[in-house]
Design a protein around this motif. Structure first.
Motif, PDB file in Angstrom:
ATOM      1  N   HIS A   2      84.454  30.006 -27.390  1.00  0.00           N
ATOM      2  CA  HIS A   2      85.888  30.357 -27.302  1.00  0.00           C
ATOM      3  C   HIS A   2      86.374  30.633 -25.887  1.00  0.00           C
ATOM      4  N   TYR A   3      85.514  31.142 -25.025  1.00  0.00           N
ATOM      5  CA  TYR A   3      85.955  31.507 -23.671  1.00  0.00           C
ATOM      6  C   TYR A   3      85.027  30.892 -22.623  1.00  0.00           C
ATOM      7  N   PRO A   4      84.929  29.561 -22.602  1.00  0.00           N
ATOM      8  CA  PRO A   4      83.957  28.915 -21.713  1.00  0.00           C
ATOM      9  C   PRO A   4      84.302  29.079 -20.231  1.00  0.00           C
ATOM     10  N   ALA A   5      85.587  29.108 -19.895  1.00  0.00           N
ATOM     11  CA  ALA A   5      85.950  29.116 -18.473  1.00  0.00           C
ATOM     12  C   ALA A   5      86.862  30.289 -18.132  1.00  0.00           C
ATOM     13  N   HIS A   6      86.643  31.394 -18.834  1.00  0.00           N
ATOM     14  CA  HIS A   6      87.520  32.546 -18.612  1.00  0.00           C
ATOM     15  C   HIS A   6      86.704  33.741 -18.153  1.00  0.00           C
ATOM     16  N   ARG A   7      87.414  34.741 -17.627  1.00  0.00           N
ATOM     17  CA  ARG A   7      86.705  35.959 -17.229  1.00  0.00           C
ATOM     18  C   ARG A   7      86.434  36.809 -18.474  1.00  0.00           C
ATOM     19  N   VAL A   8      85.160  37.034 -18.740  1.00  0.00           N
ATOM     20  CA  VAL A   8      84.753  37.836 -19.895  1.00  0.00           C
ATOM     21  C   VAL A   8      83.929  39.008 -19.372  1.00  0.00           C
TER      22      VAL A   8
END
Lengths: 193, 451
Positions: free
Chosen positions: A65-71
């Motif tokens: 769901h968040y491959p290229a985001h800041r997590v």
């Protein structure tokens, strides 16, 4: 006389005769099927429950769901898919966080809320400033109502404690429900068996 | 302008009044659905009422306990006897921190004290961050409802306000888009303001912590990003123990909007490292109300607004017609305590139907207090001569059987022969309604014939 003493004196003059505290009513309404009720109510208020076997399931969810985001997360075992060292940053630097995954103490069946205190947040702003929030809850850690919730909290010490029930929301414009007022636009509870 | 005059202005737009009426009634229905899911609902209301009664009967002790615990937790506690002292304390904290800008989440107390106006006169910029409060702030109006501050506005008007003040595109009216625009705009304010002010829903004597309930998350966005958190509370917000929150959190959101809980129930106990936390405890007439036996129960209020949503007068006259920070039935029994002359009209803005008392989660006898305030206000000379004379005439007619029979018969005859006597704009009962057909005989006359 100081305002404090003036106010206290006025109260002493004007207060009614002392009455006793009542017993707190009990409830069996939500005592059975707490996991099902929690899931149903959280879904009704705009949140979602994702059942995972273990933390690998959470990692998998983040990857897809968040491959290229800041997590960001407080779970060291998620270090491969999320930042785990953010305790020394200022909370303002979390403004671009897309997804935050935090641990919580327990959930409440009657309102879909989870209880979290500040050591689990790293920064008090973290559950609010992210665009999307995920929390990890053990299925065995759901109490029926707020009465059991406060009994469980007991006299625990904390600096800041928080019940979160679903995503941030508002209906201030013509009573139209909008998810994502100032805080997260979605809330995912990862339920671990 | 008094309540009837302002209500007349609100009633000029019939479509809007109908929408307002239906929307608030829907909120009332949502409250019913939520309440009926809990078989223990009535027991919860009774317990909440009794806890609050215990609080009022021991308020001085609880406040002292609360103060001691809050101080141990590292919170600075201030006391304000009235609105002016409250405003001065907040201003002083801002000056000491060399700050001229502040974000604020919902606090009806600061509306009551006119804090925004005071700070703006002293060169402080205040940004209200609750979406509804931001809308009315930009519009230059006070909130019209304590839970839904801009419920009197249509979405097209809100689009216009945003266009005018925030430079957004003209003609927007989609609530999702408008909320998104406010979110982006206010996020910048949260990230740049060093002082945040919040209200307080509950303050726990046992632990010194205070609890703030919101759906939007604006109180927390402000408080956790600011160097200084100021929380302002009326002194009646105290509850004895943490476990009592179980009772009040179960009642509050269900009564307010029909939600099982607010999204956020935030327990502030200690300032975070390097942060200052200030708490201002305000009297502003509350100790006087505590001494009025007939009216002290009004201090139990937890500000859910259920009484407003159910009130047939509020729904059809709008919050602004009450010209006080807290509108509706509860506002009408709180305001005369602050100033009888200014708010003498409000206890009359009611049908005394009792619906407010029936939905109140802490069982305040609101409609009975409205009735009792009317008596106090007439006795103390705060109603107009014509109203007093009318009530005197009514009293004479209603207390004498013969006079009542003659007056009734004469009234029916006159209405039949000369309907224009009542169906004209001089008769306030004729406004926005048709007068009923006068019956041919009274019940008494019918009963004499048919018994």
């Amino acid at each position: 006389m100081s305002p404090r003493d003036k106010i206290l004196q006025a109260i002493r003059q004007n207060k009614p005769a002392l009455t006793a505290l009542p017993a707190i009513p009990t409830s069996n309404t939500f005592a059975d099927q707490v996991v099902e009720r929690f899931t149903e109510i959280l879904t009704t208020i705009g949140g979602q429950v994702v059942s995972v076997p273990d933390m690998n399931g959470v990692a998998e969810y983040i990857r897809s769901h968040y491959p290229a985001h800041r997590v960001i997360t407080t779970f060291p075992e998620l270090a491969e898919v999320a930042e785990v060292h953010w305790e020394d940053t200022s909370p303002h630097e979390l403004a671009d966080v897309e997804f935050a995954v935090l641990n919580v103490h327990f959930g409440v069946a009657e309102n879909g809320a989870v209880w979290i205190t500040d050591p689990l947040m790293m920064h008090r702003a973290s559950p609010f400033i992210c665009q999307h929030l995920g929390v990890v809850l053990s299925a065995g850690q759901i109490v029926p109502t707020m009465h059991e919730a406060y009994a469980r909290i007991g006299s625990a010490d904390y600096g800041f404690g928080l019940f979160i029930a679903g995503p941030s929301k508002t209906a201030d414009i013509e009573q139209s429900l909008v998810l994502g007022a100032h805080g997260p636009k979605t809330m995912t509870v990862f339920l671990v068996d | 302008m008094n309540h009837p005059q302002r209500a007349e202005v609100f009633n000029r737009d019939e479509d809007r009044v109908d929408w307002h009426d239906k929307t608030l009634w829907w909120v009332r229905q949502k409250r019913d659905m939520a309440a009926h899911k809990l078989p223990e609902w009535e027991a919860l209301r009774e317990a909440a009422s009794q806890i609050k009664h215990n609080v009022l009967s021991n308020l001085d002790e609880y406040l002292v306990q609360f103060e001691a615990h809050a101080q141990q937790n590292g919170v600075t506690v201030h006391w304000a006897a009235d609105a002016t002292e409250h405003n001065q304390i907040v201003h002083r904290i801002l000056v000491e921190n060399q700050v001229t800008q502040m974000v604020k989440s919902k606090s009806m107390l600061t509306e009551e004290c006119h804090l925004n106006e005071y700070l703006e006169r002293n060169g402080i910029e205040v940004i209200d961050t609750d979406l509804g409060e931001r809308v009315v702030q930009l519009a230059g109006e006070p909130p019209s409802h304590i839970v839904m501050p801009c419920i009197h506005k249509k979405k097209e008007e809100i689009g216009e306000i945003f266009h005018h003040h925030m430079g957004t595109e003209a003609g927007l009216s989609d609530p999702q888009i408008l909320t998104g625009l406010a979110r982006t705009d206010l996020r910048q304010r949260f990230l740049t303001r060093r002082v945040a002010l919040t209200g307080v829903n509950f303050a726990i004597a046992e632990t010194g912590e205070f609890v703030v309930c919101t759906n939007e998350g604006n109180a927390d966005m402000g408080a956790h990003l600011a160097d200084v958190h100021i929380a302002c509370m009326g002194m009646e917000k105290i509850i004895p123990k943490r476990e009592h929150l179980g009772v009040f959190t179960r009642l509050l959101a269900r009564s307010a909007t029909g939600q099982p809980s607010t999204t956020y129930t935030s327990h502030f106990k200690k300032p975070r490292n390097g942060q200052q936390m200030h708490l201002v405890i305000v009297d502003n007439g509350r100790t006087v109300q505590l001494g009025r036996e007939d009216f002290r129960n009004s201090l139990k209020c937890i500000r859910c607004a259920a009484c407003m949503n159910t009130c047939p007068v509020y729904r059809r006259s709008g919050g602004h017609s009450y010209h006080t920070a807290i509108a509706g039935p509860i506002g009408s029994i709180l305001a005369p305590n602050l100033n009888m002359a200014d708010y003498a009209d409000l206890p009359f803005a009611s049908t005394l139907c009792g619906s407010c008392s029936n939905v109140c989660p802490v069982k305040i006898d609101i409609h009975q207090q409205l009735y009792k305030w009317r008596q106090v206000l007439v006795q103390q000379g705060h109603v107009s001569a014509s109203k007093a004379a009318g009530m005197q005439a009514m009293s004479t007619v209603l207390s004498n059987r013969r006079v009542f029979a003659v007056a009734g018969s004469a009234g029916r005859t006159l209405m039949r022969w000369f309907p224009g006597i009542v169906s004209n704009s001089l008769n306030p009962w004729y406004k926005q309604r048709e007068m009923p057909e006068p019956p041919k005989e009274s019940f008494r006359e019918w009963y004499e014939k048919n018994r």
